[in-house]
Design an enzyme around this catalytic site. Structure first.
Site, PDB file in Angstrom:
ATOM      1  N   ALA A 298       4.430   1.992   2.051  1.00  0.00           N
ATOM      2  CA  ALA A 298       3.890   2.561   0.809  1.00  0.00           C
ATOM      3  C   ALA A 298       2.592   1.856   0.456  1.00  0.00           C
ATOM      4  O   ALA A 298       2.316   0.746   0.927  1.00  0.00           O
ATOM      5  CB  ALA A 298       4.894   2.415  -0.329  1.00  0.00           C
ATOM      6  N   SER A 299       1.809   2.502  -0.381  1.00  0.00           N
ATOM      7  CA  SER A 299       0.552   1.922  -0.865  1.00  0.00           C
ATOM      8  C   SER A 299       0.394   2.214  -2.340  1.00  0.00           C
ATOM      9  O   SER A 299       0.917   3.215  -2.858  1.00  0.00           O
ATOM     10  CB  SER A 299      -0.655   2.519  -0.114  1.00  0.00           C
ATOM     11  OG  SER A 299      -0.654   2.126   1.229  1.00  0.00           O
ATOM     12  N   SER A 301      -2.561   1.030  -5.852  1.00  0.00           N
ATOM     13  CA  SER A 301      -3.934   0.616  -6.113  1.00  0.00           C
ATOM     14  C   SER A 301      -4.163  -0.868  -5.867  1.00  0.00           C
ATOM     15  O   SER A 301      -5.271  -1.294  -5.571  1.00  0.00           O
ATOM     16  CB  SER A 301      -4.298   0.946  -7.576  1.00  0.00           C
ATOM     17  OG  SER A 301      -3.408   0.268  -8.459  1.00  0.00           O
ATOM     18  N   TYR A 302      -3.102  -1.680  -5.949  1.00  0.00           N
ATOM     19  CA  TYR A 302      -3.305  -3.125  -5.838  1.00  0.00           C
ATOM     20  C   TYR A 302      -2.694  -3.749  -4.584  1.00  0.00           C
ATOM     21  O   TYR A 302      -2.782  -4.959  -4.385  1.00  0.00           O
ATOM     22  CB  TYR A 302      -2.733  -3.841  -7.068  1.00  0.00           C
ATOM     23  CG  TYR A 302      -1.288  -3.558  -7.322  1.00  0.00           C
ATOM     24  CD1 TYR A 302      -0.293  -4.264  -6.646  1.00  0.00           C
ATOM     25  CD2 TYR A 302      -0.901  -2.597  -8.258  1.00  0.00           C
ATOM     26  CE1 TYR A 302       1.036  -4.008  -6.880  1.00  0.00           C
ATOM     27  CE2 TYR A 302       0.432  -2.338  -8.489  1.00  0.00           C
ATOM     28  CZ  TYR A 302       1.399  -3.053  -7.813  1.00  0.00           C
ATOM     29  OH  TYR A 302       2.733  -2.791  -8.029  1.00  0.00           O
ATOM     30  N   GLY A 303      -2.072  -2.928  -3.724  1.00  0.00           N
ATOM     31  CA  GLY A 303      -1.491  -3.535  -2.535  1.00  0.00           C
ATOM     32  C   GLY A 303      -0.740  -2.552  -1.658  1.00  0.00           C
ATOM     33  O   GLY A 303      -0.708  -1.342  -1.925  1.00  0.00           O
ATOM     34  N   ASP A 304      -0.143  -3.076  -0.608  1.00  0.00           N
ATOM     35  CA  ASP A 304       0.586  -2.267   0.366  1.00  0.00           C
ATOM     36  C   ASP A 304       1.934  -2.906   0.671  1.00  0.00           C
ATOM     37  O   ASP A 304       2.097  -4.131   0.602  1.00  0.00           O
ATOM     38  CB  ASP A 304      -0.221  -2.162   1.668  1.00  0.00           C
ATOM     39  CG  ASP A 304      -1.595  -1.548   1.453  1.00  0.00           C
ATOM     40  OD1 ASP A 304      -1.658  -0.387   1.024  1.00  0.00           O
ATOM     41  OD2 ASP A 304      -2.585  -2.251   1.706  1.00  0.00           O
ATOM     42  N   LEU A 305       2.887  -2.055   1.040  1.00  0.00           N
ATOM     43  CA  LEU A 305       4.212  -2.517   1.419  1.00  0.00           C
ATOM     44  C   LEU A 305       4.448  -2.176   2.889  1.00  0.00           C
ATOM     45  O   LEU A 305       4.276  -1.037   3.300  1.00  0.00           O
ATOM     46  CB  LEU A 305       5.286  -1.853   0.549  1.00  0.00           C
ATOM     47  CG  LEU A 305       6.731  -2.296   0.802  1.00  0.00           C
ATOM     48  CD1 LEU A 305       6.932  -3.757   0.419  1.00  0.00           C
ATOM     49  CD2 LEU A 305       7.700  -1.408   0.021  1.00  0.00           C
ATOM     50  N   LYS A 318       5.257  -7.356   0.986  1.00  0.00           N
ATOM     51  CA  LYS A 318       4.432  -6.797  -0.087  1.00  0.00           C
ATOM     52  C   LYS A 318       3.111  -7.580  -0.118  1.00  0.00           C
ATOM     53  O   LYS A 318       3.101  -8.772  -0.417  1.00  0.00           O
ATOM     54  CB  LYS A 318       5.177  -6.926  -1.417  1.00  0.00           C
ATOM     55  CG  LYS A 318       4.451  -6.373  -2.622  1.00  0.00           C
ATOM     56  CD  LYS A 318       5.346  -6.542  -3.853  1.00  0.00           C
ATOM     57  CE  LYS A 318       4.684  -6.073  -5.130  1.00  0.00           C
ATOM     58  NZ  LYS A 318       5.580  -6.260  -6.290  1.00  0.00           N
ATOM     59  N   ASP A 412      11.431  -3.250 -16.020  1.00  0.00           N
ATOM     60  CA  ASP A 412      10.935  -2.023 -15.382  1.00  0.00           C
ATOM     61  C   ASP A 412      12.047  -1.382 -14.564  1.00  0.00           C
ATOM     62  O   ASP A 412      11.844  -0.992 -13.406  1.00  0.00           O
ATOM     63  CB  ASP A 412       9.724  -2.333 -14.506  1.00  0.00           C
ATOM     64  CG  ASP A 412       8.940  -1.070 -14.130  1.00  0.00           C
ATOM     65  OD1 ASP A 412       9.125  -0.033 -14.808  1.00  0.00           O
ATOM     66  OD2 ASP A 412       8.172  -1.127 -13.159  1.00  0.00           O
TER      67      ASP A 412
END
Length: 546
Positions: A298-299, A301-305, A318, A412
């Site tokens: 997954a992606s 705006s602040y990073g990728d998994l 992460k 959350d």
């Protein structure tokens, strides 16, 4: 050189110096008695030329307490322990596990028979209830329970008195499982095993733990809480779960050793690490060269998994994009690592470590092959059937109860942050906005996702852990319906409706009344009227049992 006082089956001569302790004498007496009994039973192994030495080596590598505690009337059990320890020598044979039914003896009058709270169905209940004056059909425990040991020792000393007692009071037998485990000995092993048994719903009635002189363990537990007819299944589950614990311990050990090796060679961890309060950039620090990236999951705006591996273990990685690293994102990253490194629960995603050295900021956790609850719901385009829903909800509730007991608010909670492993166990993930609650009612920052957010959080009012309970109510509704909360409204419209109009998701008419009641309690406007997760777990378990 003199022999033990009792008649010996062994050719082994033993030097009893005047200063030799009584317990050491008793250890040798037990060894001799076990050897005699094995030969009386015509156990083939006991006739081999090297057997005496091998049996003595077995007793010698274990503490004297083992010989004093073991039930010599069950000499075959000593052979079983010897074989398990031998099997544990081979990495492919670990953990070595034996599970069997054992019959416990207690002499008491009928009015005093202690009931045992067992989570068995009808058939198992019938088998496990105390029953008097029946011949043993299963062996006694290898080490006996407290009551069994009392009878054995008294029988040796005053047989006649015991005969009088038994004739006056009926003997009651109770069936339980005995679990014997041998593996590599390591710090906190016993705590890990007892925690695992508890998580499986087993009640430990007796425990005997021994460490050998050459670094192996022999741990024996007498437990109830598992259906008697499913003994083999219990062994299968134990082998699988203990293997997971061992694999995780190995991964952690590799990480610890790597950091220590760096320190020995003078390669200190970089001083430009993101500051981790109270952590000292400890053994959870991961060298990113040890991570192998396989595929992007997954992606944002602040990073990728990513899915990857760490010392051969499947992991989720992460990664924060350094070009988007601002003070808020840095603070969230620091907080997530600081929280995850302190928690461990079967319903919380397991933290393996992190790299806190820019530009390689990342968090490494166990890989959850089952994906998220959100993905599963929207793939099948419907809610879960109630039995599955309750099972999954109990997992989430138990994980949240653990977090709250440790002063941690998730803030959350939603279906997208609930992940499943290959066994369908749900674990809570994504602690980027989680916080440690120092004192009640002090948090005011708006955080989380509007559709799941409690009204007091939306309004920037002081709030506490009960905000998570509100979000959990929305998650329950998600799992019930398979829909996005307030799907016809924008997130901001939904937030305004929740605060100003008391808007809540519409509960389907077919929903069971008790489940409706739980949803409505979780959604109470007044946080103090919302239940604690410990109560929610009990309510869900009660619904599941009906």
């Amino acid at each position: 050189m003199v022999m033990a006082d009792t008649e010996s089956c062994s050719s082994r001569a033993v030097d009893f110096a005047p200063s030799q302790r009584r317990k050491q004498r008793e250890k040798i007496e037990v060894y001799n008695e076990v050897l005699c009994r094995l030969r009386d039973l015509n156990i083939e192994e006991s006739t081999f030329p090297a057997f005496e030495d091998e049996l003595w080596a077995h007793f010698s590598r274990l503490p004297t307490r083992y010989a004093l505690d073991v039930n010599v009337e069950r000499a075959e059990d000593v052979l079983m322990h010897k074989r398990l320890l031998s099997k544990a020598h081979d990495p492919s044979g670990r953990p070595a596990i034996q599970v069997r039914l054992v019959q416990l003896r207690s002499a008491m009058d009928g009015s005093q028979v202690e009931s045992v709270h067992m989570k068995f169905t009808g058939k198992a209940d019938a088998q496990c209830s105390d029953y008097p004056n029946k011949k043993r059909v299963h062996p006694p425990p290898a080490f006996g329970t407290s009551s069994d040991l009392e009878f054995v020792h008294n029988a040796k000393r005053v047989v006649k008195d015991m005969e009088v007692m038994f004739s006056a009071r009926p003997i009651h037998y109770r069936l339980m499982h005995e679990i014997t485990i041998s593996t590599n000995d390591k710090p906190k092993l016993l705590a890990q095993l007892t925690s695992l048994l508890s998580e499986l719903g087993l009640n430990i009635r007796e425990a005997h733990a021994f460490s050998t002189t050459d670094g192996y363990s022999l741990d024996v537990f007498v437990v109830d809480g598992w259906a008697l007819e499913d003994t083999e299944q219990l062994k299968i589950v134990l082998v699988k779960e203990i293997s997971k614990v061992e694999k995780l311990s190995s991964v952690r050990s590799h990480a610890i050793n790597h950091v220590r090796e760096l320190e020995k060679t003078g390669n200190k961890l970089n001083s430009s690490h993101v500051n981790m309060p109270g952590s000292g950039n400890d053994v959870w620090e991961i060298d990113t060269s040890l991570l192998k990236y396989e595929s992007k999951l997954a992606s944002c705006s602040y990073g990728d998994l990513y899915k990857g591996t760490f010392y051969g273990q499947d992991v989720a990685i992460k990664v924060l994009r350094i070009e988007h690293l601002n003070e808020n994102l840095r603070r969230e990253f620091t907080q997530e690592v600081n929280i995850m490194r302190k928690i461990q629960h079967k319903n919380v995603v397991q933290f393996f470590g992190a790299c806190t050295t820019p530009p390689n900021l990342c968090i490494v956790t166990e890989f959850m092959s089952g994906g998220s609850i959100y993905d599963l719901l929207h793939k099948q385009k419907s809610g879960f059937k109630l039995p599955l829903l309750l099972k999954l909800a109990i997992d989430v509730s138990e994980g949240m109860s653990y977090l709250h007991q440790n002063g941690i608010m998730h803030r959350d909670l939603k279906a997208a942050n609930l992940l499943m492993d290959e066994n369908g166990v749900v674990k809570i993930a994504d602690f980027g906005v989680a916080r440690v609650q120092a004192q009640p009612g002090v948090m005011t920052a708006e955080t989380g996702t509007y559709r799941w957010m409690a009204p007091e959080v939306i309004e920037h009012k002081p709030y506490d852990h009960k905000a998570d309970v509100f979000s959990f109510g929305v998650v329950l509704w998600e799992m019930l319906t398979g829909k996005l909360p307030y799907e016809n409204l924008t997130p901001l419209q939904a937030a305004v409706g929740v605060v100003q109009k008391g808007l809540r998701p519409v509960i389907p008419q077919y929903t069971r009344p008790k489940f409706v009641e739980l949803l409505e309690r979780c959604w109470q406007q007044d946080p103090s009227l919302r239940p604690e997760f410990s109560e929610i777990t009990n309510l869900l378990e009660d619904l599941a049992s009906r």
